[in-house]
Design an enzyme around this catalytic site. Sequence first.
Site, PDB file in Angstrom:
ATOM      1  N   GLU A   1       0.842  -1.206   0.000  1.00  0.00           N
ATOM      2  CA  GLU A   1       0.000   0.000   0.000  1.00  0.00           C
ATOM      3  C   GLU A   1       0.878   1.258   0.000  1.00  0.00           C
ATOM      4  O   GLU A   1       0.611   2.225  -0.698  1.00  0.00           O
ATOM      5  CB  GLU A   1      -0.934  -0.015   1.213  1.00  0.00           C
ATOM      6  CG  GLU A   1      -2.015  -1.082   1.106  1.00  0.00           C
ATOM      7  CD  GLU A   1      -2.975  -1.066   2.287  1.00  0.00           C
ATOM      8  OE1 GLU A   1      -2.521  -1.325   3.408  1.00  0.00           O
ATOM      9  OE2 GLU A   1      -4.170  -0.773   2.075  1.00  0.00           O
TER      10      GLU A   1
ATOM     11  N   GLU B   1      -3.886  -9.405   3.626  1.00  0.00           N
ATOM     12  CA  GLU B   1      -4.682  -9.112   4.825  1.00  0.00           C
ATOM     13  C   GLU B   1      -5.834 -10.077   5.051  1.00  0.00           C
ATOM     14  O   GLU B   1      -6.223 -10.359   6.183  1.00  0.00           O
ATOM     15  CB  GLU B   1      -5.242  -7.679   4.751  1.00  0.00           C
ATOM     16  CG  GLU B   1      -4.227  -6.589   5.013  1.00  0.00           C
ATOM     17  CD  GLU B   1      -3.394  -6.220   3.801  1.00  0.00           C
ATOM     18  OE1 GLU B   1      -3.429  -6.953   2.782  1.00  0.00           O
ATOM     19  OE2 GLU B   1      -2.695  -5.195   3.876  1.00  0.00           O
TER      20      GLU B   1
END
Length: 692
Positions: free
Chosen positions: A105, A125
């Site tokens: 990210e 995740e």
Amino acid sequence: MSQSVTVTRDANVAIVTIDNPPVNAMSLHVREPLEKAIAGLKSDGSVAALVLACAGRTFVAGADITEFGKPMQPPALWDLIEQLEAFGKVTVAAIHGTALGGGLELAMGCLYRVADAGAKLGLPEVKLGLLPGAGGTQRLPRLVDPSKALTMIVSGAPIGAADAHASGLVDAVYDKDLIANAVLFAKDAVERNLAAPVSQRNDRIGNVDLAAFDKEIAGALKKSRGLDAPRACAQSVRNAITMPFAEGVAAERKLFLDLVVGDQSRAQRHLFFAEREATKVPGVGKDDKPSKIARVGVIGAGTMGGGISMSFVNGGIPVTILEMNAGALKRGMGVIDKNYGISVSRGSLTEEAKAKRLSMFTTTTDYADLADCDLIIEAVFEEMAVKEQVFTTLDRIAKPGAILASNTSYLDINQIAAFTKRPRDVVGMHFFSPANVMKLLEIVRGDKTAPDVLATALAVGKQIGKVPVVVGVCHGFVGNRMLGARGAEAEGLLLEGATPQQVDKVFTDFGWPMGTYQMWDLAGLDIGWRTRKSLGQTAAISDALCEMGRYGQKTGKGYYLYPDGRTATPDPEVEALILEEARKQGVNRREISDEEIKERTVYPMINEGARILEEGVATRSSDIDTVWVNGYGYPVGQGGPMFWAELEGLPKIVDRLDYWYGKTGMEVYNPSPLLRRLAAQNKGFADAAKAA
Ligand code: NAD
């Protein structure tokens, strides 16, 4: 601490290096100096570009997972990413090792990404019951396309540098000199028009056929039985198509916050830590160095021996398989060949790779051929006399220092070790069926097993992709012993009023892949029947089924019918048999509630887990959870039986165990002293050691 971020210069390019061993997690003591560095370089007129890199063995491999579940202290990761996007000059992430989760990210906050050829990039995740919460679900579809982003985010699987380059996630890949090349890339980019921040790139999400995409979502979610996170991931990627960036990010954050406080994500994070914790074994320290396993010997080419051999070969270690005769070897190798063939037909293995793997097997009927093996695992019949014969022979022929392991499901490793003059080298290595697929490896520690032998078993287990858990000696070790307790009332429930399908539905509704009777049908009812006969025990219904030749799936009939060989279909004949047996035994059948089924299957299993903990057969309750999730299909969203028991409430469990113990007098219900004590003190299993 300030050294966790350093800034160096190459002409007008600033190189910002994160150094937070071991994996450069985005902890607070990285975020703070990183924010300062970005701000300082932004206002520095002599800087035209920023290269974001990492020291050590990897780029940022994730957020700091110990911070999950707590409010993130500012600056938050998403703030840093926005600051990178608002930098106003060239930004290049230089990725080596793994850029995972928050790391990827962060990299997507840069205008460009370049990578080392060996790098891996992904958003895993979902495996922690979460979704990427710092803009990952909104930026990734803008860089690759929504389909690719959906696959990556819902599966959590990383992709390699070449794939990342081809799909638009990275802009250049280098075989060497990553930082120097990233600086050159940055200098070159300074000469061009500045690219738009990723959040403003809409060309890949502009023309998506939503109906088709929804079909892709349905496909991607097929395997995510009952889990919230994959659904939230898919929804969030879809939002990237249907919402402006700011709205999509706000929705992503809301989904993240909902997940992070939920039981499922707590359960999955618990399992993540549990798996790592499990490799810390009391009495095994840093000085107990694992020895190298260059060749493995496997005795027995049956169900388990074949799967175990495949596991080692798949992990790159050649195997010598020994059988009683050429016919048995031929049959065993035939099954292995067929299994690899299935992988080829599914496209997960090439013909060349299959041939390479098959070439790593050597077959023999002569024990002398095992003399060069560093580890020898027996998977012969489950009879002490046969194990004795194997281990006395091994003691004679194995080279000094070779590890001698047994795959026994129940037998006493200490007794087996005593067949040799080298009990320090004897250990249980209990694989689970199918051994080439199931992740769990119970490593059974005998009284005399040496610490370096355990260290080697752990290391080689991890090397071949297993999840190793060290357990102590007892009948059935951790997994099968608890499984026994879970099934102790299987006959009683049927006689008193339940049906196999009702009981099994309670399990599948909970998230298990199958229930007790389906599992037995799969394993073969004749196995238990034979054991019972040898012990002089009976189980009216199961014995009757076996007497009718109903051994389960392999005979097309067991507790269920299998008209297509696989799908369990309720059989009126079985219900009639149950009714008849109940009548014979004078049992008045009644309605059995789902709650009662849970109390009479899952609670005894928790109770057995508590006993195992109390006896020290398992080191910690999280080891038991790791065993169940990786060896028996316990639903990951429920965190394992011991984690789940705490959610259910230990006092409630003890109360109901007392009730059933009073009613039946069965030992499986007699609450373990540890369980009773923890419940009375309102404590959890983590307090077990203190409460003892
Ligand atoms: P299996 O009957 O499929 O295979 C056993 C093989 O061992 C046969 O091929 C037989 O020819 C061979 N064999 C027997 N005696 C031998 C000897 N003296 N020398 C060489 N080969 C010999 O049995 P399995 O299911 O693979 O079980 C093997 C072991 O693994 C048992 O101890 C069992 O408890 C354990 N185990 C089984 C499972 C399972 O689900 N089947 C799971 C975990 C552990």
